[in-house]
Design an enzyme around this catalytic site. Structure first.
Site, short mmCIF file in Angstrom:
data_model
loop_
_atom_site.label_atom_id
_atom_site.label_comp_id
_atom_site.label_asym_id
_atom_site.label_seq_id
_atom_site.Cartn_x
_atom_site.Cartn_y
_atom_site.Cartn_z
CE LYS A 128 43.43 38.56 47.28
NZ LYS A 128 44.00 39.85 46.93
CE1 TYR A 140 10.60 49.54 44.37
CE2 TYR A 140 12.44 48.00 44.31
CZ TYR A 140 11.38 48.60 44.99
OH TYR A 140 11.12 48.23 46.27
C1 LIG Z 1 49.50 39.62 46.55
C2 LIG Z 1 48.60 38.73 45.76
N1 LIG Z 1 49.09 37.58 45.28
C3 LIG Z 1 48.31 36.74 44.55
C4 LIG Z 1 47.00 37.05 44.27
C5 LIG Z 1 46.19 36.10 43.43
O1 LIG Z 1 45.90 36.67 42.19
P1 LIG Z 1 45.02 35.87 41.11
O2 LIG Z 1 43.66 35.76 41.70
O3 LIG Z 1 45.05 36.72 39.90
O4 LIG Z 1 45.67 34.55 40.93
C6 LIG Z 1 46.47 38.24 44.74
C7 LIG Z 1 45.08 38.60 44.42
O5 LIG Z 1 44.68 39.69 44.21
C8 LIG Z 1 47.28 39.11 45.51
O6 LIG Z 1 46.83 40.27 45.99
#
Ligand SMILES: Cc1ncc(COP(=O)(O)O)c(C=O)c1O
Length: 364
Positions: free
Chosen positions: A34, A257
């Site tokens: 994601k 700045y």
């Molecule tokens: C539902 C879910 N599963 C897994 C993960 C993966 O987590 P990590 O990046 O700590 O492995 C996330 C990330 O936020 C998540 O929201």
């Protein structure tokens, strides 16, 4: 072309996925890609992760799943949360595997499905963000099992503090095990069970179940300083630019700045074309460092939208020299964690914020 870019080491991604796959076997690895693969670039990372042994991918948004499908990726893609119910047709159109935890979404998917759609029932065991309560979970599992258009492919949960609170994580695991027991006692078949993020996968073998969902570990970063240091994960992201301009100034000159920092002695200031619009936090202005010719140099003033200024003293540095913001140069290494510590956040936020304005270069 702008001489500022992000290097992504896909070999490191592959290495990290195989290290995690070996760690959790026989459980499967789902690579969490994601947020544009935590800023690393969704399609190349997804392909590298699948080729290295991940059996699935996970995204947060329907649009993120659609991008992967449009790029020709046909691995199962888990949607980690329910989008608004109006997005149910898009879930089916793109062949995504949705998390479900509300009746309207379950009913909408059931009404639309022309062939059985796999859904993953998400149960809230303590994260309290999204998920079905334990009171609702059994009813939803029955509803899914009774819907000809739906297939209850998995039951899962998510940890809130796997990297820092073993007691609470064990409580979540116990609650989840109780729910699984209740579902099975009710005659519900649960083909796949998953719970662990990277920290959970590393620290809680009992929470690996049939699959783990690894995000931060895929990118070679540790979920917390004390977790996973012995796994040999390799950071995949480097942030690089080049010296664009150099000027000599007398001691006491206050570049950039706000005129916040006087030069301690007569010397030169290098301007480097990367700024907060690229994801370099403005909060680094007072303490950030960069690498040039294998040495650390402090910022000479405030981070601006498009440029930083670097105090290079009287060292031999020229326009065009490479500047490493995150990554290795010679024997020096600036990690995402260094930025995170300086500004009071976590490495996740640092890499996710490296913006779309910067081109990604993929190795190999
Ligand atoms: C539902 C879910 N599963 C897994 C993960 C993966 O987590 P990590 O990046 O700590 O492995 C996330 C990330 O936020 C998540 O929201």
């Amino acid at each position: 072309m702008r001489p500022t870019w992000v290097d992504i080491d896909l070999d490191a991604v592959a290495h990290n996925i195989s290290a995690l796959t070996n760690l959790v076997a026989p459980a499967e690895v789902c690579a969490v890609v994601k947020a544009d693969a935590y800023g690393h670039g969704d399609v190349p990372v997804a392909e590298a992760a699948i080729n290295a042994g991940a059996s699935r991918l996970a995204v947060a948004l329907v649009s993120e799943g659609a991008r992967l499908r449009e790029a020709g990726i046909d691995a199962p893609i888990l949607l980690l949360s329910e989008p608004p119910v109006e997005s149910a047709p898009a879930i089916l159109q793109w062949g995504l595997t949705p998390a479900v935890y509300t009746r309207p979404m379950i009913e909408a998917l059931a009404a639309l499905a022309t062939s059985p759609v796999s859904v993953h029932l998400k149960i809230d065991t303590g994260m309290h963000r999204v998920g079905a309560s334990s009171a609702d979970a059994l009813g939803f599992a029955d509803l899914i099992s009774e819907s000809p258009g739906l297939d209850l492919a998995a039951v899962w949960t998510h940890f809130a503090v796997a990297e820092e609170d073993a007691g609470f994580t064990r409580t979540q695991i116990e609650r989840f095990d109780e729910m699984l027991h209740a579902l099975r006692s009710d005659g519900i078949r649960v083909p796949l069970v998953h719970a662990a993020n990277t920290a959970g996968a590393i620290l809680f073998p009992e929470a690996r179940y049939d699959m783990v969902r690894v995000g931060i570990g895929t990118y070679g970063l540790q979920p917390a300083p004390s977790v996973g240091g012995d796994l040999g994960l390799r950071p995949a992201m480097s942030v690089v630019s080049k010296v664009a301009h150099i000027r000599r100034h007398p001691a006491g000159t206050r570049p950039s700045y706000g005129r916040r920092r006087p030069l301690p002695s007569n010397g030169r200031v290098a301007s480097v074309p990367i700024g907060y619009a690229d994801g370099m936090p403005r909060l680094l202005s007072s303490a950030g460092e960069v690498l040039i010719r294998g040495r650390r140099y402090p910022l000479a003033g405030t981070v601006t939208m498009d440029y930083i200024v670097v105090d290079i003293g009287n060292d031999e540095i020229e326009v065009g020299d490479e500047v490493v913001l995150i990554g290795r140069q010679g024997d020096e290494h600036i990690r995402a964690e260094e930025w995170a510590d300086l500004i009071g956040t976590i490495n996740y936020e640092i890499v996710c914020q490296i913006g779309p304005r910067m081109p990604r270069r993929y190795r190999p």
